[in-house]
Design an enzyme around this catalytic site. Structure first.
Site, PDB file in Angstrom:
ATOM      1  N   ARG A 153      -0.400  -4.514  -6.735  1.00  0.00           N
ATOM      2  CA  ARG A 153      -0.292  -5.971  -6.689  1.00  0.00           C
ATOM      3  C   ARG A 153       0.917  -6.491  -7.456  1.00  0.00           C
ATOM      4  NH1 ARG A 153      -5.575  -4.672  -7.488  1.00  0.00           N
ATOM      5  NH2 ARG A 153      -6.980  -5.178  -5.760  1.00  0.00           N
ATOM      6  N   HIS A 157       0.851  -1.199   0.000  1.00  0.00           N
ATOM      7  CA  HIS A 157       0.000   0.000   0.000  1.00  0.00           C
ATOM      8  C   HIS A 157       0.885   1.247   0.000  1.00  0.00           C
ATOM      9  CE1 HIS A 157      -3.201  -2.755   0.691  1.00  0.00           C
ATOM     10  NE2 HIS A 157      -2.771  -3.098   1.887  1.00  0.00           N
ATOM     11  N   HIS A 166       2.991  -7.795   1.634  1.00  0.00           N
ATOM     12  CA  HIS A 166       2.291  -8.813   2.424  1.00  0.00           C
ATOM     13  C   HIS A 166       1.247  -9.513   1.569  1.00  0.00           C
ATOM     14  CE1 HIS A 166      -0.163  -5.166   2.691  1.00  0.00           C
ATOM     15  NE2 HIS A 166      -1.217  -5.966   2.826  1.00  0.00           N
ATOM     16  N   GLU A 209      -2.883  -0.737   7.846  1.00  0.00           N
ATOM     17  CA  GLU A 209      -3.990  -1.591   8.288  1.00  0.00           C
ATOM     18  C   GLU A 209      -3.534  -2.493   9.433  1.00  0.00           C
ATOM     19  OE1 GLU A 209      -4.878  -3.397   4.497  1.00  0.00           O
ATOM     20  OE2 GLU A 209      -3.265  -4.845   4.665  1.00  0.00           O
TER      21      GLU A 209
END
Length: 402
Positions: free
Chosen positions: A285, A102, A266, A137
């Site tokens: 991605r 991210h 991750h 997150e």
């Protein structure tokens, strides 16, 4: 409705291909579906805002906040964020998610503006930036949960490069060019070379996987699962397999939490979790997905450093009734309230709160009185004073702003 600040909230189920079929429908009391139910969103993200059950009828959460941001969010949060700064989700991961990173807030703003300028529609499959926000997150495991998280520490990565025959040719690259040189080398390989290089590895791990002799802590297990689940199979081996060998494989037990900051590569592998993030859907991605992969953009935002996974156990507050998981993120904080039958939890919301009941029954009384059961979601605006009483053993996950 002006003085009411406590509402039932109806979230949105997201039917992504990697999701399971039973966990989220059972949690929400919905009929089983032919479609996978991957995520349950409770938030105000413009692509799937939740609905409040107001006395005047259904009300979109983002519209309710936009009407009077300071009254719902508080003056400070309204000035700082201008919207609900977090997105709260329940995830059911049946098949592994994409290798992803991210962006930071500054990079997200730049990327979002550039894609808008280029005229790429927000819904386009090749869109990297869905909004101008960063997406740190935290996830709290609700079951035995497996994930990839950050690059292995140097000694462990060196060992992998020495002991896995197909990866030995990359040991000198790591020696001279470090994490970035190594990852760039494998991520930019032409597909034909990936197939040639990884086919012997695939042929070695698949029989052991089929025989059930591989441990989940072994990268071979997830490699074999990725190949088995891929319709292309051995014909087109996924470059995400390198990440399975280069990243930490982490096992979180129920109640354990893991924080992922911007730039930490991750991938979720298996299990259920409660996930709380900044209000964003920005994902870059790098493999293990049929979705848009942008290796160049992924490499630009990856933190090329060793990561020692940090399993957060949370801190007990509120006389032991609540467990909170602090992180460096200013956008959100997650906690779990656990009450025995007859126990009462009293609180005044110091920031907007979103809850979901994972187990049990009870009632919350404030500016409204709402009976609670498994799967019920609630939204409380800032300043709402309430008492939560458990009728049976009650477990509630709560999202808020620190």
């Amino acid at each position: 409705m002006s003085n009411r600040k406590l509402f039932y909230l109806n979230g949105k189920v997201q039917h992504y291909a990697w999701g399971g079929f039973t966990y989220i429908p059972q949690l929400l009391g919905l009929p089983a579906s032919e479609q996978p139910s991957a995520e349950y969103w409770m938030g105000a993200h413009q692509s799937a805002p939740s609905t409040l059950q107001a006395s005047s009828g259904p009300l979109l959460l983002n519209a309710y906040i936009a009407e009077n941001p300071a009254e719902v969010l508080g003056t400070k949060a309204a000035e700082r964020f201008g919207e609900l700064p977090y997105l709260f989700k329940i995830l059911d991961v049946k098949d592994m998610l994409s290798i992803q990173v991210h962006p930071t807030k500054a990079e997200a703003e730049k990327g979002f503006a550039a894609e808008n300028e280029a005229g790429i529609p927000l819904t386009a499959s090749n869109r990297n930036y869905k909004d101008a926000n960063h997406k740190p997150e935290i996830m709290v495991a609700l079951s035995d949960f497996w994930l990839l998280h950050g690059f292995l520490p140097e000694p462990q990565l060196k060992k992998v490069l020495q002991t896995v025959p197909e990866l030995q040719s990359f040991a000198p690259v790591f020696e001279t060019e470090g994490y970035k040189g190594l990852y760039k080398a494998v991520m930019e390989l032409p597909q034909e070379e990936i197939n040639t290089l990884l086919r012997p590895l695939a042929e070695r791990v698949l029989p052991s996987y089929a025989a059930g002799t591989l441990e989940k802590s072994d990268p071979a297990f997830w490699t074999a699962r990725a190949i088995s689940n891929d319709p292309e199979g051995l014909n087109r081996l996924d470059r995400g397999i390198f990440s399975i060998y280069f990243f930490n494989i982490v096992n979180a037990k129920p109640g354990d939490a893991v924080f992922q900051d911007a730039g930490i590569p991750h991938a979720y592998l298996e299990g259920q979790n409660a996930e709380l993030m900044a209000n964003s859907d920005n994902v870059l991605r790098g493999g293990l997905t049929p979705k848009h992969i942008d290796v160049e953009e992924l490499l630009k935002h990856t933190r090329f450093e060793a990561v020692q996974p940090n399993i957060l156990k949370g801190e007990s507050i509120h006389n032991g009734q609540e467990r909170i998981y602090p992180t460096p993120a200013p956008d959100f904080v997650i906690s779990q309230i656990s009450l025995k039958p007859g126990e009462v939890y009293q609180h005044t919301a110091a920031a907007p709160e979103t809850w979901i009941v994972l187990n049990g029954e009870g009632v919350v009384k404030g500016s409204a009185e709402l009976p609670l059961k498994k799967g019920t979601s609630v939204f409380a605006a800032i300043g709402e004073s309430y008492t939560l009483t458990a009728t049976t053993e009650l477990s509630v996950f709560k999202a808020s702003i620190p």
